[in-house]
Design a protein around this motif. Structure first.
Motif, PDB file in Angstrom:
ATOM      1  N   THR A  88      -4.082   6.981  -3.656  1.00  0.00           N
ATOM      2  CA  THR A  88      -4.960   5.934  -3.135  1.00  0.00           C
ATOM      3  C   THR A  88      -4.314   4.563  -3.261  1.00  0.00           C
ATOM      4  O   THR A  88      -4.393   3.728  -2.344  1.00  0.00           O
ATOM      5  CB  THR A  88      -6.305   5.950  -3.889  1.00  0.00           C
ATOM      6  N   TYR A  89      -3.671   4.330  -4.405  1.00  0.00           N
ATOM      7  CA  TYR A  89      -2.995   3.043  -4.621  1.00  0.00           C
ATOM      8  C   TYR A  89      -1.882   2.852  -3.583  1.00  0.00           C
ATOM      9  O   TYR A  89      -1.726   1.765  -3.014  1.00  0.00           O
ATOM     10  CB  TYR A  89      -2.413   2.994  -6.033  1.00  0.00           C
ATOM     11  N   GLY A  90      -1.107   3.912  -3.328  1.00  0.00           N
ATOM     12  CA  GLY A  90      -0.013   3.802  -2.365  1.00  0.00           C
ATOM     13  C   GLY A  90      -0.509   3.520  -0.962  1.00  0.00           C
ATOM     14  O   GLY A  90       0.038   2.668  -0.247  1.00  0.00           O
ATOM     15  N   THR A  93      -2.035  -0.202  -0.813  1.00  0.00           N
ATOM     16  CA  THR A  93      -1.073  -1.300  -0.913  1.00  0.00           C
ATOM     17  C   THR A  93       0.009  -1.228   0.166  1.00  0.00           C
ATOM     18  O   THR A  93       0.844  -2.137   0.253  1.00  0.00           O
ATOM     19  CB  THR A  93      -0.399  -1.304  -2.297  1.00  0.00           C
ATOM     20  N   TYR A  94       0.009  -0.170   0.974  1.00  0.00           N
ATOM     21  CA  TYR A  94       0.989  -0.081   2.052  1.00  0.00           C
ATOM     22  C   TYR A  94       0.742  -1.165   3.097  1.00  0.00           C
ATOM     23  O   TYR A  94       1.662  -1.718   3.677  1.00  0.00           O
ATOM     24  CB  TYR A  94       0.936   1.307   2.692  1.00  0.00           C
ATOM     25  N   GLY A  95      -0.523  -1.459   3.322  1.00  0.00           N
ATOM     26  CA  GLY A  95      -0.871  -2.515   4.277  1.00  0.00           C
ATOM     27  C   GLY A  95      -1.207  -3.807   3.556  1.00  0.00           C
ATOM     28  O   GLY A  95      -0.889  -3.995   2.377  1.00  0.00           O
ATOM     29  N   LEU A 102      -5.812  -7.292  -4.330  1.00  0.00           N
ATOM     30  CA  LEU A 102      -4.531  -6.780  -4.830  1.00  0.00           C
ATOM     31  C   LEU A 102      -4.495  -6.841  -6.353  1.00  0.00           C
ATOM     32  O   LEU A 102      -4.055  -5.885  -7.015  1.00  0.00           O
ATOM     33  CB  LEU A 102      -3.379  -7.585  -4.232  1.00  0.00           C
ATOM     34  N   GLN A 103      -4.943  -7.945  -6.941  1.00  0.00           N
ATOM     35  CA  GLN A 103      -5.007  -8.035  -8.395  1.00  0.00           C
ATOM     36  C   GLN A 103      -5.983  -7.012  -8.965  1.00  0.00           C
ATOM     37  O   GLN A 103      -5.713  -6.401 -10.012  1.00  0.00           O
ATOM     38  CB  GLN A 103      -5.419  -9.447  -8.802  1.00  0.00           C
ATOM     39  N   GLY A 325      -9.040   1.999  -1.681  1.00  0.00           N
ATOM     40  CA  GLY A 325      -8.322   1.583  -2.883  1.00  0.00           C
ATOM     41  C   GLY A 325      -9.258   1.307  -4.054  1.00  0.00           C
ATOM     42  O   GLY A 325     -10.196   0.513  -3.913  1.00  0.00           O
ATOM     43  N   MET A 326      -9.010   1.939  -5.202  1.00  0.00           N
ATOM     44  CA  MET A 326      -9.857   1.733  -6.375  1.00  0.00           C
ATOM     45  C   MET A 326      -9.771   0.281  -6.828  1.00  0.00           C
ATOM     46  O   MET A 326      -8.684  -0.244  -7.051  1.00  0.00           O
ATOM     47  CB  MET A 326      -9.423   2.657  -7.504  1.00  0.00           C
TER      48      MET A 326
END
Length: 457
Positions: A88-90, A93-95, A102-103, A325-326
């Motif tokens: 999920t993180y990948g 954060t891909y976009g 983001l933080q 994203g969590m």
């Protein structure tokens, strides 16, 4: 040549020791305190969890530290849940992500890796029933301290947290631990919110019941655990939280049927006496708690939860499998969901919420499978207590954002690890006795008297 230790010699620190430190740090240090000098808000409990993860990884590289290395259903479930979080993180954060999201996702990933590390370290590092007892007793003591702080807040508006500001830590956000509801002070203890406070107290109740009854049945100290049970039960009521009351009901549903008939009657009688005592000692408290459920159709918080489903339904189709994203769904920005399953579906997608549910189910499986695979009555009772404790966050996750609260999340993953450790302990004990790991003792059922054969004349 190996030397034998004299009786009474203190055992060296092990996985149970680190887990005890983690449990006490999570409950005895205010949740709003973080470590100074770091770019992210890292709590002391998060730091201990990450250390436990590093030590577990190092211990897996050698064979001399006594850490288990076999398969375990709880560890597998924890690894799968961790894999979903990384995926999920990948994807998230891909976009592009706004800076605040983001933080948030960075901090959430670190938090989740810390608590998952705790669960895995407990599963593999707590060896033997005495070490598991040590961990669970530390969890009861830590929750009792939190409950005591909350009782002071409720009864006297005295906040002990102001004296728990340790050097090297700083507060993040407003240090407010006392809210109000229906003319009552609503305490949070050392937790971040009264709901989290009440749920943690409810999670510790079945463990306190187990050690109180074990002392009665098998000898040993039991008065201290009755005291802890009383403090935890009172604090759960004083949290003025539906989730806490629901948690206590869940504990009763799990624990009472597993008792002997005589003890069931006593337990039901004690519940009635406790409710009557709370009604007399704190006038209006029981009525307020009843009204929280009776007026749920017109309650603003219930209406907010209904609107949350509408908000989530607009987001879920765009991020169906792995979510957005969590941590990226910031309540102050998008609105509160107050439902961990709904929040996980939004932020981790179908894969994430399925693995979260699977994590609870696997923990129940380990605890209840250990119960039926052993002949030790102490382990049987402990398995029910752990299953009841896990049921509290599993069911109340539908009433608040559990993974958004560090202490409740930490205790949940401690319990998942404890269930895995108990299943491993039972398997190793059966193997040592030459029995299959999943040995099922024969049911002791009274045999029917054989009918005399009819004699044909």
């Amino acid at each position: 040549m190996a030397t034998t230790k004299a009786p009474g010699t203190r055992k060296p620190a092990d996985g149970a020791t680190l887990a005890c430190v983690y449990a006490l740090v999570m409950t005895c240090i205010p949740a709003m305190l973080v470590v100074k000098g770091l770019p992210l808000a890292v709590t002391p409990g998060m730091a201990v969890g990450l250390v436990m993860g590093v030590l577990w990884f190092c211990a897996q590289l050698v064979t001399t530290l006594g850490v288990a290395k076999g398969r375990n259903a709880a560890r597998t479930a924890l690894f799968l849940f961790a894999s979903a979080q990384l995926a999920t993180y990948g994807v998230a954060t891909y976009g592009y992500l706004p800076q605040d999201e983001l933080q948030a996702i960075d901090r959430t990933l670190i938090t989740m890796l810390a608590v998952i590390s705790v669960g895995i370290a407990v599963t593999d590092g707590v060896r033997g029933l005495d070490r598991l007892d040590k961990l669970l007793k530390a969890m009861v003591v830590g929750a009792t301290f939190m409950a005591f702080v909350g009782i002071l807040q409720f009864s006297f508006a005295f906040d002990l947290n102001q004296y728990l500001m340790l050097p090297g830590l700083k507060p993040v956000g407003e240090m407010t631990y006392i809210l109000e509801r229906s003319n009552f002070r609503r305490p949070a203890g050392t937790a971040a919110h009264p709901i989290e406070f009440g749920v943690i107290c409810s999670m510790a109740v079945p463990l306190a019941i187990h050690y109180a009854l074990r002392g009665v049945d098998h000898g040993g100290a039991h008065k201290r655990w009755w005291f802890c049970l009383a403090i935890l039960a009172v604090a759960s009521m004083q949290s003025l939280s539906r989730s806490a009351v629901l948690g206590l009901a869940i504990v009763a549903i799990f624990m009472i049927p597993a008792m002997t008939p005589k003890r069931r009657v006593r337990a039901l009688g004690l519940i009635l006496v406790f409710v009557a005592a709370m009604r007399v000692l704190v006038p209006g408290l029981v009525g307020t708690l009843y009204s929280l459920f009776a007026s749920i159709d017109v309650d603003p918080s219930a209406e907010s939860r209904r609107r949350a489903v509408e908000r989530a339904s607009q987001i879920i189709p765009d991020h169906l499998l792995l979510g957005r994203g969590m941590g990226t769904y910031i309540p102050q920005k998008y609105g509160w969901l107050d439902n961990e399953y709904l929040g996980t579906l939004v932020q981790s997608g179908l894969i994430g919420v399925s693995l979260l549910i699977g994590l609870y189910l696997v923990a129940w499986y380990c605890a209840l499978r250990a119960r039926v695979a052993t002949t030790d009555p102490r382990i049987k009772d402990l398995a029910v207590a752990i299953a009841a404790a896990i049921a509290v966050p599993a069911i109340t996750s539908a009433t608040f954002d559990l993974l958004g609260f560090a202490v409740a999340t930490g205790y949940t993953f401690l319990l998942v690890g404890a269930a895995g450790a108990l299943w491993r302990i039972v398997g190793e004990d059966n193997a040592a006795r030459g029995l299959p790991i999943d040995f099922l003792p024969p049911a002791r059922r009274p045999r029917r008297a054989s009918r005399p054969e009819k004699v044909r004349v």
